[in-house]
Design a protein around this motif. Structure first.
Motif, short mmCIF file in Angstrom:
data_model
loop_
_atom_site.label_atom_id
_atom_site.label_comp_id
_atom_site.label_asym_id
_atom_site.label_seq_id
_atom_site.Cartn_x
_atom_site.Cartn_y
_atom_site.Cartn_z
N ILE A 78 -9.15 104.16 -47.13
CA ILE A 78 -9.20 104.81 -45.83
C ILE A 78 -10.34 105.82 -45.83
CG2 ILE A 78 -6.75 104.55 -45.29
CD1 ILE A 78 -6.42 107.50 -45.98
N THR A 79 -10.84 106.12 -44.65
CA THR A 79 -11.86 107.13 -44.46
C THR A 79 -11.25 108.25 -43.62
OG1 THR A 79 -13.56 105.42 -44.44
CG2 THR A 79 -14.19 107.56 -43.59
N ILE A 80 -11.41 109.48 -44.08
CA ILE A 80 -10.82 110.63 -43.39
C ILE A 80 -11.95 111.56 -42.92
CG2 ILE A 80 -9.31 112.63 -43.62
CD1 ILE A 80 -7.85 111.11 -45.83
N LEU A 81 -11.89 111.96 -41.66
CA LEU A 81 -12.82 112.93 -41.10
C LEU A 81 -12.04 114.20 -40.78
CD1 LEU A 81 -14.73 110.66 -38.59
CD2 LEU A 81 -15.55 111.47 -40.78
N GLU A 82 -12.51 115.33 -41.27
CA GLU A 82 -11.83 116.58 -40.98
C GLU A 82 -12.84 117.73 -40.93
OE1 GLU A 82 -8.96 117.36 -44.00
OE2 GLU A 82 -10.42 117.40 -45.60
N TRP A 135 -18.44 119.33 -28.04
CA TRP A 135 -18.93 120.57 -28.59
C TRP A 135 -19.42 120.34 -30.02
CZ3 TRP A 135 -17.08 124.01 -32.47
CH2 TRP A 135 -17.69 125.27 -32.46
N LEU A 136 -20.68 120.70 -30.29
CA LEU A 136 -21.24 120.57 -31.63
C LEU A 136 -21.02 121.88 -32.37
CD1 LEU A 136 -24.61 118.81 -30.78
CD2 LEU A 136 -22.49 117.78 -31.51
N GLN A 137 -20.73 121.77 -33.64
CA GLN A 137 -20.37 122.93 -34.43
C GLN A 137 -21.42 123.21 -35.49
OE1 GLN A 137 -16.64 121.53 -35.84
NE2 GLN A 137 -17.49 120.60 -37.65
N ASP A 138 -21.32 124.40 -36.09
CA ASP A 138 -22.27 124.80 -37.13
C ASP A 138 -21.90 124.20 -38.48
OD1 ASP A 138 -23.66 126.28 -35.28
OD2 ASP A 138 -22.46 128.07 -35.64
N ALA A 139 -20.61 124.23 -38.83
CA ALA A 139 -20.14 123.70 -40.11
C ALA A 139 -20.10 122.18 -40.07
CB ALA A 139 -18.75 124.25 -40.43
N PRO A 140 -20.40 121.51 -41.18
CA PRO A 140 -20.39 120.04 -41.18
C PRO A 140 -18.97 119.47 -41.15
CG PRO A 140 -20.93 120.86 -43.36
CD PRO A 140 -20.87 122.06 -42.46
N ILE A 141 -18.86 118.28 -40.60
CA ILE A 141 -17.60 117.53 -40.63
C ILE A 141 -17.53 116.84 -41.99
CG2 ILE A 141 -16.35 115.57 -39.65
CD1 ILE A 141 -17.53 116.26 -36.97
N LEU A 142 -16.39 116.91 -42.64
CA LEU A 142 -16.23 116.31 -43.96
C LEU A 142 -15.78 114.87 -43.82
CD1 LEU A 142 -14.39 119.24 -45.76
CD2 LEU A 142 -16.83 118.76 -45.72
N CYS A 143 -16.46 113.97 -44.50
CA CYS A 143 -16.14 112.55 -44.48
C CYS A 143 -15.66 112.15 -45.87
CB CYS A 143 -17.38 111.76 -44.08
SG CYS A 143 -17.08 110.02 -43.82
N LYS A 144 -14.34 111.92 -46.00
CA LYS A 144 -13.73 111.64 -47.30
C LYS A 144 -13.33 110.18 -47.42
CE LYS A 144 -11.42 116.10 -47.76
NZ LYS A 144 -10.11 116.74 -47.96
N TYR A 145 -13.22 109.76 -48.66
CA TYR A 145 -12.74 108.41 -48.97
C TYR A 145 -11.52 108.56 -49.87
CZ TYR A 145 -12.49 103.91 -51.34
OH TYR A 145 -12.06 102.72 -51.86
N GLU A 146 -10.45 107.87 -49.52
CA GLU A 146 -9.23 107.89 -50.34
C GLU A 146 -8.63 106.49 -50.36
OE1 GLU A 146 -6.24 110.63 -49.09
OE2 GLU A 146 -7.54 112.38 -49.27
N LYS A 147 -7.72 106.31 -51.30
CA LYS A 147 -6.92 105.09 -51.31
C LYS A 147 -5.47 105.51 -51.17
CE LYS A 147 -9.49 101.57 -53.64
NZ LYS A 147 -9.46 100.53 -54.64
#
Length: 107
Positions: free
Chosen positions: A46-50, A28-40
């Protein structure tokens, strides 16, 4: 002479059967973007998708596909995909190819 021609010479009575088409489950594709974060965490990147609002099973399937394509470790916890390493560019390109909107956050 290719492989199929050689098989036809060996087995002239054999009729070739059509392979059934395997349908991939659609995500299912959504209207709001998926957030792609970078953390240590503990000094390791690490890369986090939420931000996915669809079914949890679809997001888990997406996590497994990302991990296998990139050959990296990761997990799915609390509606977030956590990938070991900084793969933001590759993951964003992969998701955009699938039709998702992705937003880069941090660093």
């Amino acid at each position: 002479m290719d492989f199929k021609d050689q098989l036809k010479n060996l087995f002239p009575e054999h009729q070739e059967t059509a392979e059934p088409a395997v349908e991939k489950p659609s995500i299912w594709l959504q209207d709001a973007p998926i957030l792609c974060k970078y953390e240590k965490r503990k000094g390791k990147p690490i890369t986090i998708l939420e931000g996915y609002t669809g079914a949890t099973s679809d997001f888990k399937m997406l996590a497994k596909e990302i991990k296998t394509k990139l050959s990296v470790g990761g997990s799915f916890k609390d509606d977030k995909i956590i990938i070991q390493g900084d793969y933001r560019d590759k993951i964003m390109a992969m998701l955009k190819g699938k039709g998702f909107q992705v937003k880069r956050v941090g660093g």
